[in-house]
Design a protein around this motif. Structure first.
Motif, PDB file in Angstrom:
ATOM      1  N   HIS A   1     -20.345  71.389 -61.464  1.00  0.00           N
ATOM      2  CA  HIS A   1     -20.425  72.820 -61.134  1.00  0.00           C
ATOM      3  C   HIS A   1     -21.600  73.028 -60.172  1.00  0.00           C
ATOM      4  O   HIS A   1     -22.753  72.761 -60.531  1.00  0.00           O
ATOM      5  CB  HIS A   1     -20.631  73.655 -62.397  1.00  0.00           C
ATOM      6  CG  HIS A   1     -19.509  73.518 -63.393  1.00  0.00           C
ATOM      7  ND1 HIS A   1     -19.451  72.483 -64.297  1.00  0.00           N
ATOM      8  CD2 HIS A   1     -18.407  74.268 -63.593  1.00  0.00           C
ATOM      9  CE1 HIS A   1     -18.354  72.617 -65.030  1.00  0.00           C
ATOM     10  NE2 HIS A   1     -17.707  73.687 -64.622  1.00  0.00           N
ATOM     11  N   HIS A   2     -21.285  73.520 -58.970  1.00  0.00           N
ATOM     12  CA  HIS A   2     -22.275  73.620 -57.894  1.00  0.00           C
ATOM     13  C   HIS A   2     -22.457  75.070 -57.456  1.00  0.00           C
ATOM     14  O   HIS A   2     -21.569  75.910 -57.664  1.00  0.00           O
ATOM     15  CB  HIS A   2     -21.813  72.803 -56.679  1.00  0.00           C
ATOM     16  CG  HIS A   2     -21.549  71.361 -56.993  1.00  0.00           C
ATOM     17  ND1 HIS A   2     -22.508  70.386 -56.831  1.00  0.00           N
ATOM     18  CD2 HIS A   2     -20.441  70.742 -57.485  1.00  0.00           C
ATOM     19  CE1 HIS A   2     -21.985  69.209 -57.187  1.00  0.00           C
ATOM     20  NE2 HIS A   2     -20.738  69.400 -57.593  1.00  0.00           N
ATOM     21  N   PRO A   3     -23.585  75.403 -56.774  1.00  0.00           N
ATOM     22  CA  PRO A   3     -23.723  76.729 -56.156  1.00  0.00           C
ATOM     23  C   PRO A   3     -22.641  76.903 -55.090  1.00  0.00           C
ATOM     24  O   PRO A   3     -22.230  75.919 -54.461  1.00  0.00           O
ATOM     25  CB  PRO A   3     -25.106  76.679 -55.491  1.00  0.00           C
ATOM     26  CG  PRO A   3     -25.776  75.459 -55.981  1.00  0.00           C
ATOM     27  CD  PRO A   3     -24.731  74.527 -56.508  1.00  0.00           C
ATOM     28  N   ASN A   4     -22.200  78.157 -54.880  1.00  0.00           N
ATOM     29  CA  ASN A   4     -21.189  78.345 -53.830  1.00  0.00           C
ATOM     30  C   ASN A   4     -21.845  78.226 -52.446  1.00  0.00           C
ATOM     31  O   ASN A   4     -23.071  78.220 -52.305  1.00  0.00           O
ATOM     32  CB  ASN A   4     -20.432  79.671 -54.012  1.00  0.00           C
ATOM     33  CG  ASN A   4     -21.341  80.872 -53.896  1.00  0.00           C
ATOM     34  OD1 ASN A   4     -22.239  80.910 -53.060  1.00  0.00           O
ATOM     35  ND2 ASN A   4     -21.110  81.884 -54.737  1.00  0.00           N
TER      36      ASN A   4
ATOM     37  N   LEU B   1     -31.343  67.578 -57.908  1.00  0.00           N
ATOM     38  CA  LEU B   1     -30.473  66.810 -58.805  1.00  0.00           C
ATOM     39  C   LEU B   1     -29.124  66.469 -58.177  1.00  0.00           C
ATOM     40  O   LEU B   1     -28.356  65.706 -58.765  1.00  0.00           O
ATOM     41  CB  LEU B   1     -30.229  67.619 -60.093  1.00  0.00           C
ATOM     42  CG  LEU B   1     -31.472  68.013 -60.896  1.00  0.00           C
ATOM     43  CD1 LEU B   1     -31.106  68.979 -62.018  1.00  0.00           C
ATOM     44  CD2 LEU B   1     -32.156  66.777 -61.459  1.00  0.00           C
ATOM     45  N   CYS B   2     -28.808  67.048 -57.012  1.00  0.00           N
ATOM     46  CA  CYS B   2     -27.438  66.991 -56.505  1.00  0.00           C
ATOM     47  C   CYS B   2     -27.374  66.492 -55.056  1.00  0.00           C
ATOM     48  O   CYS B   2     -27.576  67.279 -54.116  1.00  0.00           O
ATOM     49  CB  CYS B   2     -26.798  68.374 -56.610  1.00  0.00           C
ATOM     50  SG  CYS B   2     -25.088  68.379 -56.046  1.00  0.00           S
ATOM     51  N   PRO B   3     -27.071  65.197 -54.838  1.00  0.00           N
ATOM     52  CA  PRO B   3     -26.992  64.664 -53.464  1.00  0.00           C
ATOM     53  C   PRO B   3     -25.940  65.361 -52.617  1.00  0.00           C
ATOM     54  O   PRO B   3     -26.145  65.551 -51.414  1.00  0.00           O
ATOM     55  CB  PRO B   3     -26.627  63.185 -53.684  1.00  0.00           C
ATOM     56  CG  PRO B   3     -26.989  62.894 -55.091  1.00  0.00           C
ATOM     57  CD  PRO B   3     -26.846  64.175 -55.858  1.00  0.00           C
ATOM     58  N   SER B   4     -24.801  65.759 -53.185  1.00  0.00           N
ATOM     59  CA  SER B   4     -23.743  66.332 -52.338  1.00  0.00           C
ATOM     60  C   SER B   4     -24.168  67.686 -51.789  1.00  0.00           C
ATOM     61  O   SER B   4     -23.903  68.007 -50.626  1.00  0.00           O
ATOM     62  CB  SER B   4     -22.407  66.409 -53.084  1.00  0.00           C
ATOM     63  OG  SER B   4     -22.429  67.411 -54.059  1.00  0.00           O
ATOM     64  N   CYS B   5     -24.865  68.525 -52.583  1.00  0.00           N
ATOM     65  CA  CYS B   5     -25.342  69.811 -52.057  1.00  0.00           C
ATOM     66  C   CYS B   5     -26.506  69.592 -51.080  1.00  0.00           C
ATOM     67  O   CYS B   5     -26.665  70.370 -50.137  1.00  0.00           O
ATOM     68  CB  CYS B   5     -25.741  70.748 -53.194  1.00  0.00           C
ATOM     69  SG  CYS B   5     -24.312  71.463 -54.035  1.00  0.00           S
ATOM     70  N   ARG B   6     -27.308  68.540 -51.286  1.00  0.00           N
ATOM     71  CA  ARG B   6     -28.385  68.236 -50.313  1.00  0.00           C
ATOM     72  C   ARG B   6     -27.778  67.941 -48.947  1.00  0.00           C
ATOM     73  O   ARG B   6     -28.286  68.383 -47.920  1.00  0.00           O
ATOM     74  CB  ARG B   6     -29.197  67.023 -50.778  1.00  0.00           C
ATOM     75  CG  ARG B   6     -30.252  67.348 -51.811  1.00  0.00           C
ATOM     76  CD  ARG B   6     -31.396  66.324 -51.789  1.00  0.00           C
ATOM     77  NE  ARG B   6     -30.992  64.963 -52.085  1.00  0.00           N
ATOM     78  CZ  ARG B   6     -30.889  64.460 -53.310  1.00  0.00           C
ATOM     79  NH1 ARG B   6     -31.136  65.210 -54.360  1.00  0.00           N
ATOM     80  NH2 ARG B   6     -30.537  63.212 -53.500  1.00  0.00           N
TER      81      ARG B   6
ATOM     82  N   THR C   1     -34.074  73.495 -57.030  1.00  0.00           N
ATOM     83  CA  THR C   1     -34.062  72.655 -58.235  1.00  0.00           C
ATOM     84  C   THR C   1     -32.699  71.981 -58.393  1.00  0.00           C
ATOM     85  O   THR C   1     -32.608  70.798 -58.745  1.00  0.00           O
ATOM     86  CB  THR C   1     -34.410  73.496 -59.479  1.00  0.00           C
ATOM     87  OG1 THR C   1     -35.653  74.169 -59.259  1.00  0.00           O
ATOM     88  CG2 THR C   1     -34.544  72.624 -60.708  1.00  0.00           C
ATOM     89  N   HIS C   2     -31.624  72.731 -58.100  1.00  0.00           N
ATOM     90  CA  HIS C   2     -30.295  72.093 -58.135  1.00  0.00           C
ATOM     91  C   HIS C   2     -30.223  70.968 -57.098  1.00  0.00           C
ATOM     92  O   HIS C   2     -29.704  69.875 -57.383  1.00  0.00           O
ATOM     93  CB  HIS C   2     -29.197  73.131 -57.874  1.00  0.00           C
ATOM     94  CG  HIS C   2     -27.839  72.522 -57.757  1.00  0.00           C
ATOM     95  ND1 HIS C   2     -27.089  72.137 -58.856  1.00  0.00           N
ATOM     96  CD2 HIS C   2     -27.105  72.163 -56.667  1.00  0.00           C
ATOM     97  CE1 HIS C   2     -25.956  71.592 -58.441  1.00  0.00           C
ATOM     98  NE2 HIS C   2     -25.937  71.597 -57.120  1.00  0.00           N
ATOM     99  N   LEU C   3     -30.756  71.223 -55.898  1.00  0.00           N
ATOM    100  CA  LEU C   3     -30.694  70.208 -54.834  1.00  0.00           C
ATOM    101  C   LEU C   3     -31.418  68.926 -55.232  1.00  0.00           C
ATOM    102  O   LEU C   3     -31.006  67.828 -54.855  1.00  0.00           O
ATOM    103  CB  LEU C   3     -31.296  70.752 -53.535  1.00  0.00           C
ATOM    104  CG  LEU C   3     -30.561  71.922 -52.868  1.00  0.00           C
ATOM    105  CD1 LEU C   3     -31.280  72.332 -51.590  1.00  0.00           C
ATOM    106  CD2 LEU C   3     -29.113  71.577 -52.566  1.00  0.00           C
TER     107      LEU C   3
END
Ligand SMILES: [Zn+2]
Length: 221
Positions: free
Chosen positions: A4-7, A33-38, A29-31
């Protein structure tokens, strides 16, 4: 694995520097933890940079240039000025609270930083000076069900440790979920471990159900 990611609108606001400080903290903070959103944010930033560098420039006088730079210095000296473009690191720690959130919340293993909020819930208020959003760390005791509640505005929850389940699914470390105004849910932390989250909310929640409505005045609603 994060599911589940930010839109895209939230990621774009972050990349362009348009996001508020609480939302920047949440997304950064999400970034962490999350390579795809980075990767997505890096693409947005590259597009923004290309757009700016392709814009034509107007010649201005030497006087106007120095006046403009001086006024920028004055602006940056204002005490209340704060940087909303919170950066993130990709050197994610294997566990615990990632940068940049750890700079804001202190040592979460220290029980003195937590405030009891009732119903098996503890909170650490963050960014209390911000008038549009509430921002806080939330810990739900393992196996505990939060009272059913709805929302007076959008609320974003990012799981940092443990996991919870509600009507929308199961959320674990790195997952981010958005609840909109009027939506109701009853999260339950997975047994065996406290669920620690970062929450940004536009408005306080209100409890639902006959017992919840009775208790609302006692939690400030
Ligand atoms: Zn993501």
């Amino acid at each position: 694995m994060i599911t589940h990611h930010p839109n895209d609108a939230l990621l774009l606001d972050y990349a362009s520097g348009a996001a508020s400080e609480p939302m920047s903290l949440l997304i950064a903070t999400h970034l962490a933890l999350c390579p795809s959103c980075r990767r997505k944010v890096a693409d947005y930033e590259a597009i923004g940079g290309a757009f700016v560098s392709n814009c034509g420039s107007e010649k201005i006088s030497r006087e106007l240039k120095s006046e403009t730079l001086a006024s920028l210095d004055d602006f940056l000296d204002v005490e209340t000025c704060h940087d909303t473009s919170i950066g993130t690191r990709s050197d994610e720690p294997k566990a615990g609270i990632p940068q940049p959130l750890s700079d804001y919340c202190g040592e979460v293993d220290n029980k003195d930083v937590w405030q009891w909020a009732g119903f098996g819930i503890k909170k650490i208020p963050l960014l209390e000076i911000h008038d549009k959003f509430e921002c806080y760390m939330l810990a739900i005791r393992g196996g505990k069900k939060v009272p059913s509640h709805d929302h007076g505005g959008s609320e974003w929850t990012l799981v940092l440790d443990g996991a919870f389940t509600d009507e929308a699914g199961h959320f674990s470390r790195g997952d981010m979920v958005e609840m909109r105004e009027g939506e109701e849910h009853q999260p339950m932390a997975d047994a065996g471990k406290d669920c620690i989250c970062l929450v940004v909310a536009e408005a306080p929640v209100s409890l639902t159900g006959s017992v919840g409505r009775f208790l609302n005045p006692f939690i400030g609603n």
